[in-house]
Write a protein that holds these residues in place. Sequence first.
Motif, PDB file in Angstrom:
ATOM      1  N   UNK A 175      -7.221  -9.543   8.204  1.00 19.11           N
ATOM      2  CA  UNK A 175      -8.304  -8.852   8.900  1.00 19.11           C
ATOM      3  C   UNK A 175      -9.047  -9.848   9.783  1.00 19.11           C
ATOM      4  N   UNK A 176      -9.800  -9.324  10.727  1.00 11.03           N
ATOM      5  CA  UNK A 176     -10.596 -10.197  11.590  1.00 11.03           C
ATOM      6  C   UNK A 176     -11.730 -10.827  10.802  1.00 11.03           C
ATOM      7  N   UNK A 177     -12.394 -10.013  10.002  1.00 16.34           N
ATOM      8  CA  UNK A 177     -13.488 -10.471   9.141  1.00 16.34           C
ATOM      9  C   UNK A 177     -13.835  -9.342   8.185  1.00 16.34           C
ATOM     10  N   UNK A 178     -14.786  -9.612   7.293  1.00 13.03           N
ATOM     11  CA  UNK A 178     -15.265  -8.592   6.364  1.00 13.03           C
ATOM     12  C   UNK A 178     -16.782  -8.713   6.265  1.00 13.03           C
ATOM     13  N   UNK A 179     -17.446  -7.601   5.937  1.00 16.07           N
ATOM     14  CA  UNK A 179     -18.907  -7.550   5.897  1.00 16.07           C
ATOM     15  C   UNK A 179     -19.359  -7.350   4.454  1.00 16.07           C
ATOM     16  N   UNK A 180     -20.103  -8.324   3.928  1.00 12.43           N
ATOM     17  CA  UNK A 180     -20.523  -8.264   2.529  1.00 12.43           C
ATOM     18  C   UNK A 180     -21.478  -7.111   2.271  1.00 12.43           C
ATOM     19  N   UNK A 181     -22.472  -6.951   3.129  1.00  8.77           N
ATOM     20  CA  UNK A 181     -23.538  -5.979   2.904  1.00  8.77           C
ATOM     21  C   UNK A 181     -23.007  -4.560   2.772  1.00  8.77           C
ATOM     22  N   UNK A 182     -21.939  -4.235   3.491  1.00  9.13           N
ATOM     23  CA  UNK A 182     -21.414  -2.873   3.497  1.00  9.13           C
ATOM     24  C   UNK A 182     -20.044  -2.745   2.835  1.00  9.13           C
TER      25      UNK A 182
ATOM     26  N   UNK B  14      -0.444   0.530  12.895  1.00  7.04           N
ATOM     27  CA  UNK B  14       0.232   0.145  11.659  1.00  7.04           C
ATOM     28  C   UNK B  14      -0.681   0.267  10.438  1.00  7.04           C
ATOM     29  N   UNK B  15      -2.011   0.284  10.651  1.00  2.00           N
ATOM     30  CA  UNK B  15      -2.929   0.481   9.536  1.00  2.00           C
ATOM     31  C   UNK B  15      -3.475   1.905   9.498  1.00  2.00           C
ATOM     32  N   UNK B  16      -2.901   2.769  10.302  1.00  2.00           N
ATOM     33  CA  UNK B  16      -3.335   4.164  10.362  1.00  2.00           C
ATOM     34  C   UNK B  16      -2.296   5.111   9.776  1.00  2.00           C
ATOM     35  N   UNK B  17      -1.012   4.845  10.041  1.00  3.64           N
ATOM     36  CA  UNK B  17       0.035   5.788   9.654  1.00  3.64           C
ATOM     37  C   UNK B  17       0.494   5.632   8.205  1.00  3.64           C
ATOM     38  N   UNK B  18       0.832   4.435   7.725  1.00  4.05           N
ATOM     39  CA  UNK B  18       1.313   4.323   6.337  1.00  4.05           C
ATOM     40  C   UNK B  18       0.254   4.754   5.318  1.00  4.05           C
ATOM     41  N   UNK B  19       0.716   5.159   4.143  1.00  7.32           N
ATOM     42  CA  UNK B  19      -0.172   5.712   3.129  1.00  7.32           C
ATOM     43  C   UNK B  19      -0.822   4.643   2.250  1.00  7.32           C
ATOM     44  N   UNK B  20      -0.353   3.413   2.343  1.00  7.15           N
ATOM     45  CA  UNK B  20      -0.865   2.330   1.493  1.00  7.15           C
ATOM     46  C   UNK B  20      -1.160   1.107   2.357  1.00  7.15           C
ATOM     47  N   UNK B  21      -2.309   0.478   2.112  1.00  6.64           N
ATOM     48  CA  UNK B  21      -2.695  -0.710   2.878  1.00  6.64           C
ATOM     49  C   UNK B  21      -3.042  -1.834   1.906  1.00  6.64           C
ATOM     50  N   UNK B  22      -2.310  -2.931   2.006  1.00  7.80           N
ATOM     51  CA  UNK B  22      -2.633  -4.162   1.282  1.00  7.80           C
ATOM     52  C   UNK B  22      -3.251  -5.109   2.300  1.00  7.80           C
ATOM     53  N   UNK B  23      -4.516  -5.472   2.088  1.00  5.15           N
ATOM     54  CA  UNK B  23      -5.233  -6.274   3.073  1.00  5.15           C
ATOM     55  C   UNK B  23      -5.697  -7.592   2.462  1.00  5.15           C
ATOM     56  N   UNK B  24      -5.373  -8.676   3.131  1.00  3.70           N
ATOM     57  CA  UNK B  24      -5.769 -10.008   2.688  1.00  3.70           C
ATOM     58  C   UNK B  24      -7.051 -10.404   3.412  1.00  3.70           C
ATOM     59  N   UNK B  25      -8.085 -10.726   2.640  1.00  2.33           N
ATOM     60  CA  UNK B  25      -9.378 -11.126   3.191  1.00  2.33           C
ATOM     61  C   UNK B  25      -9.647 -12.572   2.777  1.00  2.33           C
TER      62      UNK B  25
END
Length: 231
Positions: free
Chosen positions: A139-146, A162-173
């Motif tokens: 990801x570009x970044x992540x927001x703690x507050x929200x 690619x993060x809209x169509x598949x049913x499962x998203x594994x995201x590395x932060x």
Amino acid sequence: MSDARTEVLQRVRNALGGERRPRGPGSLAGVGPGGQTRGGVAVPEVPRDYRGAGEPAPSGGDVVELFCERCADYRATVRRVSADDLPAAVAAACAERGVKRLVTPPGGPTGLEGLELVADEPPMSAAELDGFDGVLTGCALAIAETGTIVLDAGARSGRRAITLVPDYHACVVEAGRIVAGVPDAVAALAEAAADGRPVTLVSGPSATSDIELDRVEGVHGPRTLDVFVVS
């Protein structure tokens, strides 16, 4: 203008004290910068003391801990792992969910035990993306507050599709990419905005309660979100 509309607008003008006055910079119509009373109606000054980038977030504390807590509140599964343990953690999570085939952004990981990883290069059609069990991105970044993950169509995030169509998203932060609040994120995303790249804020799995307040997941994107916070 219809008679009904004229009457409604006249009532509004009467309540505000008669005819409108010229609007000054930073003020409401006919209201000075310090606020005033018109026609017996108190008009308060609009507060402008917004928190800016770099200022402490209202919640305070450790941003990584706060992000993990808030992200989990949105029904995402959050795992804190080391860089060395990340490949095994992703493989284990996918095995638990029966996920075997993942699309990745170009230049992403090429091999994880028990998984088939396919780069989105050249860009695939929506029909092709629908044939994958899920997607693996950073990801570009992540927001703690929200508890929000931000995707900017860059090298880590990949194309929006690619993060809209598949049913499962594994995201590395990456822990170092977690910022305190939204103002910090907006400042950090200036380059992506200037480049005209789409910026997407993801707070948990896709869900809606539009119909009779019944929560339905997976309507506008992946119904399952696994987040790996790497320290």
